[in-house]
Design a protein around this motif. Structure first.
Motif, PDB file in Angstrom:
ATOM      1  N   GLU A  45       0.805  -1.224   0.000  1.00 37.16           N
ATOM      2  CA  GLU A  45       0.000   0.000   0.000  1.00 37.16           C
ATOM      3  C   GLU A  45       0.836   1.272   0.000  1.00 37.16           C
ATOM      4  OE1 GLU A  45      -2.815  -0.693   3.157  1.00 37.16           O
ATOM      5  OE2 GLU A  45      -3.891  -2.160   1.935  1.00 37.16           O
ATOM      6  N   LYS A  46       1.973   1.192  -0.672  1.00 34.38           N
ATOM      7  CA  LYS A  46       2.796   2.382  -0.876  1.00 34.38           C
ATOM      8  C   LYS A  46       2.391   3.077  -2.168  1.00 34.38           C
ATOM      9  CE  LYS A  46       6.662   0.350   1.599  1.00 34.38           C
ATOM     10  NZ  LYS A  46       7.969  -0.297   1.450  1.00 34.38           N
ATOM     11  N   SER A  47       1.724   2.329  -3.061  1.00 33.61           N
ATOM     12  CA  SER A  47       1.188   2.847  -4.320  1.00 33.61           C
ATOM     13  C   SER A  47      -0.156   2.202  -4.581  1.00 33.61           C
ATOM     14  CB  SER A  47       2.096   2.475  -5.498  1.00 33.61           C
ATOM     15  OG  SER A  47       3.195   3.300  -5.606  1.00 33.61           O
ATOM     16  N   LEU A  48      -1.052   2.982  -5.174  1.00 31.68           N
ATOM     17  CA  LEU A  48      -2.306   2.399  -5.627  1.00 31.68           C
ATOM     18  C   LEU A  48      -2.071   1.721  -6.972  1.00 31.68           C
ATOM     19  CD1 LEU A  48      -4.931   5.202  -4.895  1.00 31.68           C
ATOM     20  CD2 LEU A  48      -4.633   3.033  -3.686  1.00 31.68           C
ATOM     21  N   PRO A  49      -2.721   0.587  -7.205  1.00 31.42           N
ATOM     22  CA  PRO A  49      -2.591  -0.030  -8.526  1.00 31.42           C
ATOM     23  C   PRO A  49      -3.329   0.797  -9.567  1.00 31.42           C
ATOM     24  CG  PRO A  49      -4.208  -1.193  -7.218  1.00 31.42           C
ATOM     25  CD  PRO A  49      -3.606  -0.150  -6.317  1.00 31.42           C
ATOM     26  N   ARG A  50      -2.856   0.709 -10.786  1.00 29.07           N
ATOM     27  CA  ARG A  50      -3.556   1.345 -11.896  1.00 29.07           C
ATOM     28  C   ARG A  50      -4.635   0.368 -12.393  1.00 29.07           C
ATOM     29  NH1 ARG A  50       1.905   2.913 -12.563  1.00 29.07           N
ATOM     30  NH2 ARG A  50       2.404   1.138 -13.883  1.00 29.07           N
ATOM     31  N   PRO A  51      -5.695   0.899 -12.992  1.00 27.40           N
ATOM     32  CA  PRO A  51      -6.786   0.011 -13.447  1.00 27.40           C
ATOM     33  C   PRO A  51      -6.295  -1.132 -14.330  1.00 27.40           C
ATOM     34  CG  PRO A  51      -7.452   2.304 -13.659  1.00 27.40           C
ATOM     35  CD  PRO A  51      -5.999   2.309 -13.263  1.00 27.40           C
ATOM     36  N   GLU A  52      -5.383  -0.836 -15.245  1.00 29.44           N
ATOM     37  CA  GLU A  52      -4.897  -1.893 -16.138  1.00 29.44           C
ATOM     38  C   GLU A  52      -4.114  -2.968 -15.377  1.00 29.44           C
ATOM     39  OE1 GLU A  52      -2.020   1.622 -16.481  1.00 29.44           O
ATOM     40  OE2 GLU A  52      -4.179   1.376 -16.413  1.00 29.44           O
ATOM     41  N   GLU A  53      -3.455  -2.581 -14.286  1.00 27.47           N
ATOM     42  CA  GLU A  53      -2.743  -3.562 -13.465  1.00 27.47           C
ATOM     43  C   GLU A  53      -3.736  -4.470 -12.742  1.00 27.47           C
ATOM     44  OE1 GLU A  53       1.289  -1.058 -12.338  1.00 27.47           O
ATOM     45  OE2 GLU A  53      -0.537  -0.667 -11.179  1.00 27.47           O
TER      46      GLU A  53
END
Length: 168
Positions: A45-53
């Motif tokens: 949870e250091k980065s939000l995933p991108r929709p494509e990921e």
């Protein structure tokens, strides 16, 4: 897989990878477009995933519930406008749907009375809200059925090609 993580509060992306007993390196190879360090940032949870990921993880991990989770937890639009779909057994989904449809059937005539004049008066508002709530319940059970179907497809228990033939 190497050592299992002892992290107590793993997010859904982390748990989905571990369910397949994949290291981040092996998962990254499976996912192709997501590097191990990027996966680590998403899982911790250091980065939000991108929709494509999320779409890739959902497909490759065979975890369609990741899509709904992303939309209801990480996407600003989905957080505001979507409900989280609860994973349920098929029998529970069917029984909830039938119960809601039966209750709505009782309210059908009242809905016509309320809306026939094209407006909702204050004395009709309580009944209208009740009917709206019932429709929301039906909508939630429909989404639960879709998720159940997607899980069965991902698990190879439903033939998606044959299903698509019948959907037309």
């Amino acid at each position: 897989m190497g050592r299992a993580s002892v992290k107590p509060d793993k997010n859904i992306y982390f748990r989905s990878r571990e369910k397949l007993e994949l290291s981040r390196e092996k998962a990254s190879s499976l996912l192709e477009a997501i590097e191990p360090d990027r996966l680590e940032r998403i899982e911790n949870e250091k980065s939000l995933p991108r929709p494509e990921e999320v779409l890739i993880m959902s497909e490759r991990y065979k975890a369609p519930e990741l899509r709904n989770y992303y939309c209801t937890h990480d996407c600003p639009i989905g957080i505001k406008y979507m409900e989280q779909v609860q994973v349920k057994d098929l029998s529970q989904i069917v029984l909830e749907t039938i119960a809601s449809l039966n209750r709505l059937d009782e309210d059908k005539a009242r809905l016509v009375e309320i809306t026939v004049d094209g407006q909702i008066d204050d004395d009709e508002l309580k009944d209208f809200a009740k009917i709206q709530n019932e429709l929301e319940t039906i909508s939630a059970t429909v989404e639960a059925l879709k998720l159940w179907g997607d899980q069965m497809i991902a698990a190879g228990k439903i033939n998606v090609d044959r299903l698509e033939q019948y959907r037309i």
